[in-house]
Design an enzyme around this catalytic site. Structure first.
Site, short mmCIF file in Angstrom:
data_model
loop_
_atom_site.label_atom_id
_atom_site.label_comp_id
_atom_site.label_asym_id
_atom_site.label_seq_id
_atom_site.Cartn_x
_atom_site.Cartn_y
_atom_site.Cartn_z
N ASP A 193 0.83 -1.26 -0.04
CA ASP A 193 0.01 0.02 -0.03
C ASP A 193 1.09 1.23 -0.15
O ASP A 193 2.02 1.32 0.73
CB ASP A 193 -0.90 0.01 1.37
CG ASP A 193 -2.07 -0.73 1.23
OD1 ASP A 193 -2.16 -1.58 0.20
OD2 ASP A 193 -2.98 -0.85 1.84
N ASP A 195 0.53 4.03 1.62
CA ASP A 195 0.20 5.04 2.58
C ASP A 195 0.93 4.06 3.99
O ASP A 195 0.82 4.86 4.91
CB ASP A 195 -1.22 5.34 2.95
CG ASP A 195 -2.03 4.05 2.82
OD1 ASP A 195 -1.61 2.93 3.12
OD2 ASP A 195 -3.29 4.40 2.46
N TRP A 255 -13.39 -0.90 -2.69
CA TRP A 255 -12.45 -1.23 -1.59
C TRP A 255 -13.01 -2.69 -0.77
O TRP A 255 -14.12 -2.70 -0.78
CB TRP A 255 -12.80 0.18 -0.66
CG TRP A 255 -12.04 -0.28 0.65
CD1 TRP A 255 -10.58 0.29 1.04
CD2 TRP A 255 -12.41 -0.91 1.76
NE1 TRP A 255 -10.43 -0.09 2.32
CE2 TRP A 255 -11.44 -0.63 2.79
CE3 TRP A 255 -13.49 -1.77 2.15
CZ2 TRP A 255 -11.25 -1.51 4.10
CZ3 TRP A 255 -13.65 -2.10 3.40
CH2 TRP A 255 -12.64 -2.03 4.24
N GLU A 258 -10.12 -8.26 -1.73
CA GLU A 258 -9.03 -8.85 -2.49
C GLU A 258 -7.90 -9.40 -1.75
O GLU A 258 -7.49 -10.30 -2.13
CB GLU A 258 -8.74 -7.56 -3.40
CG GLU A 258 -7.59 -6.71 -3.03
CD GLU A 258 -8.14 -5.78 -1.71
OE1 GLU A 258 -9.21 -5.53 -1.69
OE2 GLU A 258 -6.95 -5.38 -1.20
N ASP A 259 -7.82 -8.68 -0.47
CA ASP A 259 -6.63 -9.32 0.22
C ASP A 259 -7.20 -10.76 0.88
O ASP A 259 -6.51 -11.64 1.01
CB ASP A 259 -6.32 -8.35 1.48
CG ASP A 259 -7.40 -7.72 2.34
OD1 ASP A 259 -8.50 -7.81 1.67
OD2 ASP A 259 -7.42 -7.09 3.17
N MET A 285 0.37 4.41 9.27
CA MET A 285 -0.45 4.48 7.99
C MET A 285 -0.60 5.97 7.87
O MET A 285 -1.21 6.68 9.01
CB MET A 285 -1.62 3.87 8.10
CG MET A 285 -2.46 3.94 6.61
SD MET A 285 -3.55 2.63 6.28
CE MET A 285 -5.07 3.66 6.83
N HIS A 288 -5.71 9.23 6.02
CA HIS A 288 -6.42 9.44 4.76
C HIS A 288 -7.92 9.03 4.99
O HIS A 288 -8.29 8.35 5.83
CB HIS A 288 -5.96 8.74 3.37
CG HIS A 288 -6.00 7.08 3.63
ND1 HIS A 288 -7.15 6.58 3.25
CD2 HIS A 288 -5.31 6.31 4.18
CE1 HIS A 288 -7.12 5.43 3.37
NE2 HIS A 288 -5.78 5.04 3.87
N ARG A 290 -11.58 7.78 2.73
CA ARG A 290 -11.64 6.89 1.55
C ARG A 290 -11.60 7.84 0.16
O ARG A 290 -12.25 8.88 0.16
CB ARG A 290 -13.10 6.33 1.63
CG ARG A 290 -13.64 5.17 0.58
CD ARG A 290 -12.79 3.81 0.91
NE ARG A 290 -12.54 3.30 2.16
CZ ARG A 290 -13.67 2.62 2.96
NH1 ARG A 290 -14.88 2.37 2.52
NH2 ARG A 290 -13.04 2.44 4.08
C1 UD2 Z 1 -6.92 -1.88 3.63
C2 UD2 Z 1 -5.71 -2.68 3.18
C3 UD2 Z 1 -5.29 -2.83 2.01
C4 UD2 Z 1 -6.51 -3.19 1.01
C5 UD2 Z 1 -7.78 -2.32 1.23
C6 UD2 Z 1 -9.06 -2.74 0.84
C7 UD2 Z 1 -4.40 -2.39 5.23
C8 UD2 Z 1 -3.47 -1.73 6.16
N1 UD2 Z 1 -4.63 -2.17 4.18
O1 UD2 Z 1 -6.32 -0.41 3.25
O2 UD2 Z 1 -4.33 -3.44 1.76
O3 UD2 Z 1 -6.78 -4.35 1.16
O4 UD2 Z 1 -7.98 -2.05 2.94
O5 UD2 Z 1 -8.79 -2.57 -0.57
O6 UD2 Z 1 -5.14 -3.15 5.83
N2 UD2 Z 1 -5.10 3.28 -3.64
C9 UD2 Z 1 -4.77 4.31 -4.43
N3 UD2 Z 1 -5.60 5.47 -4.80
C10 UD2 Z 1 -6.92 5.22 -4.61
C11 UD2 Z 1 -7.47 4.28 -3.90
C12 UD2 Z 1 -6.41 3.24 -3.22
O7 UD2 Z 1 -3.55 4.74 -4.60
O8 UD2 Z 1 -7.77 6.17 -5.12
C13 UD2 Z 1 -4.25 2.43 -3.12
C14 UD2 Z 1 -3.02 2.85 -2.36
O9 UD2 Z 1 -1.98 2.09 -2.47
C15 UD2 Z 1 -3.60 2.58 -1.07
C16 UD2 Z 1 -4.48 1.06 -1.57
O10 UD2 Z 1 -4.85 1.16 -2.72
O11 UD2 Z 1 -2.72 2.47 0.06
C17 UD2 Z 1 -5.49 0.47 -0.40
O12 UD2 Z 1 -6.70 1.60 -0.38
P1 UD2 Z 1 -6.69 2.22 1.23
O13 UD2 Z 1 -5.56 2.85 1.46
O14 UD2 Z 1 -7.93 3.41 0.67
O15 UD2 Z 1 -7.57 1.30 1.91
P2 UD2 Z 1 -7.42 0.74 3.65
O16 UD2 Z 1 -6.50 1.92 3.97
O17 UD2 Z 1 -8.44 0.56 4.22
MN MN Z 2 -4.86 2.92 3.50
#
Ligand code: UD2
Ligand code: MN
Length: 344
Positions: A193, A195, A255, A258-259, A285, A288, A290
């Site tokens: 990721d 972030d 969102w 997939e993981d 992290m 940020h 959504r």
């Molecule tokens: C969680 C998971 C992540 C993924 C996601 C669900 C953790 C720490 N991370 O992250 O691996 O499974 O849930 O999909 O548990 N991104 C962009 N631009 C966008 C949207 C996403 O660059 O407009 C990329 C970026 O690398 C980001 C990653 O996708 O870090 C995951 O998206 P998130 O950070 O919004 O999701 P988060 O933090 O809930």
């Molecule tokens: Mn994130």
């Protein structure tokens, strides 16, 4: 006495004359054989060659049939002496890409290799990305020195989703794997990721005999593992492990899910997820909200139910995309791809 003295004088003169003749003939002999003779000494003479080599040492070292055997470079040690442990992270709002490039002069086109030892693994870091430039900058700022301290041969790939259709993290990571293998036969892939910044350089970015989950905890969840089968954020799989599970599913748009799907694929192959100790596998992290274009995937539960049936035909072997550009600025390989849109 008078007779004897004149006879003696004559004898002495003759001796001098003879000596003079001898000297002259020696000189003539030297003159005759010098020059061409010296030049025609056999070139196979070790001394001659050694001298020649000494004079052109710089070109010899790269010659194919090099006679000076370079000292072989040792494998990097099991544990890098450069590791620092828990790190102080900083997220300066004024930081620029130029600053980070200036701090990492030895990284070229996103790639680095230690010059003083042979890295134990060659690792491709794959970062799915769209419109998170600030996060990318902070990650590059921390990750490059972190990976160099681990004495790895590595390259950073940023896989940019073109357009504004719903984000698909998993498919971008499949694309990253396929594209990175066109550059080099990487041993290990880190799905990262944008972030998440690692807090401790003992958290090694190398692959294990089993798939590895590198995020046990992060600041926003009190550094606790979220749930047992959690496999999100940052994961490490060898080239063979990822190939064996047919990569990620391409069907998760938006969102979530997939993981968990990747975790199922790993379990279906009777592999077991391993994790470093909780005190090491810690991340910050960057805060940020959504993103627009990455709304919750309402189909994720349905898709997860189908994984055991579809994994063989939904993954690396069915990942279709169009590469729009490949740029190679100093700190990363920048791939921009059109991955299509969800099937309605
Ligand atoms: C969680 C998971 C992540 C993924 C996601 C669900 C953790 C720490 N991370 O992250 O691996 O499974 O849930 O999909 O548990 N991104 C962009 N631009 C966008 C949207 C996403 O660059 O407009 C990329 C970026 O690398 C980001 C990653 O996708 O870090 C995951 O998206 P998130 O950070 O919004 O999701 P988060 O933090 O809930
Ligand atoms: Mn994130």
């Amino acid at each position: 006495m008078g007779v004897c003295s004149s006879a003696c004088k004559m004898l002495r003169r003759g001796k001098y004359f003879f000596l003079l003749l001898l000297c002259l003939s020696v000189l003539a002999w030297i003159a005759m054989f010098s020059g061409d003779f010296v030049k025609s000494l056999p070139v196979s003479s070790v001394t001659t060659q050694a001298l020649a080599m000494r004079d052109t040492a710089h070109s010899w070292t790269s010659a194919k049939d090099n006679m000076i055997t370079p000292t072989p470079i040792q494998a990097c040690p099991q544990k890098s002496p450069l590791l620092q442990g828990a790190l102080k992270l900083n997220f300066e709002p004024t930081l620029t890409l130029k600053d980070v490039e200036g701090e990492n002069k030895r990284v070229a086109e996103g790639q680095f290799e230690p010059s003083y030892c042979t890295a134990r693994q060659s690792v491709a870091i794959l970062i799915p990305h769209r419109s998170r430039e600030r996060h990318l900058l902070y990650l590059l700022h921390h990750l490059h020195p972190f990976l160099q301290r681990q004495q790895l041969h590595y390259a950073v790939y940023v896989i940019q989703q073109a357009g504004d259709v719903t984000f698909n993290r998993a498919k971008l990571l499949n694309v990253g794997y396929l594209e990175a293998l066109k550059d080099y036969n990487w041993d290990c892939f880190i799905f990262h990721d944008v972030d998440l910044v690692p807090e401790n350089d003992h958290n090694l970015y190398i692959c294990d005999t089993q798939p590895k989950h590198l995020v046990v905890g992060r600041n926003s969840t009190g550094y606790k593992l979220r749930y047992k089968g959690y496999f999100g954020g940052v994961t490490a799989m060898s080239r063979e492990q990822f190939h064996q599970v047919n990569g990620f599913s391409n069907a998760y748009w938006g969102w979530g899910g997939e993981d968990d799907d990747l975790c199922k694929r790993v379990e279906l192959q009777k592999m077991k997820i391993v994790r470093p100790p909780a005190g090491i596998a810690r991340y910050t992290m960057v805060f940020h909200k959504r993103d627009s274009g990455n709304e919750i995937n309402k189909d994720s539960m349905k898709l997860l139910g189908r994984t055991p049936v579809v994994w063989k035909k939904d993954g690396l072997n069915s990942c279709s995309y169009k590469t729009l550009s490949v740029e190679r600025p100093p700190l990363y390989v920048n791939l921009t791809v059109d991955i299509g849109k969800p099937q309605s």
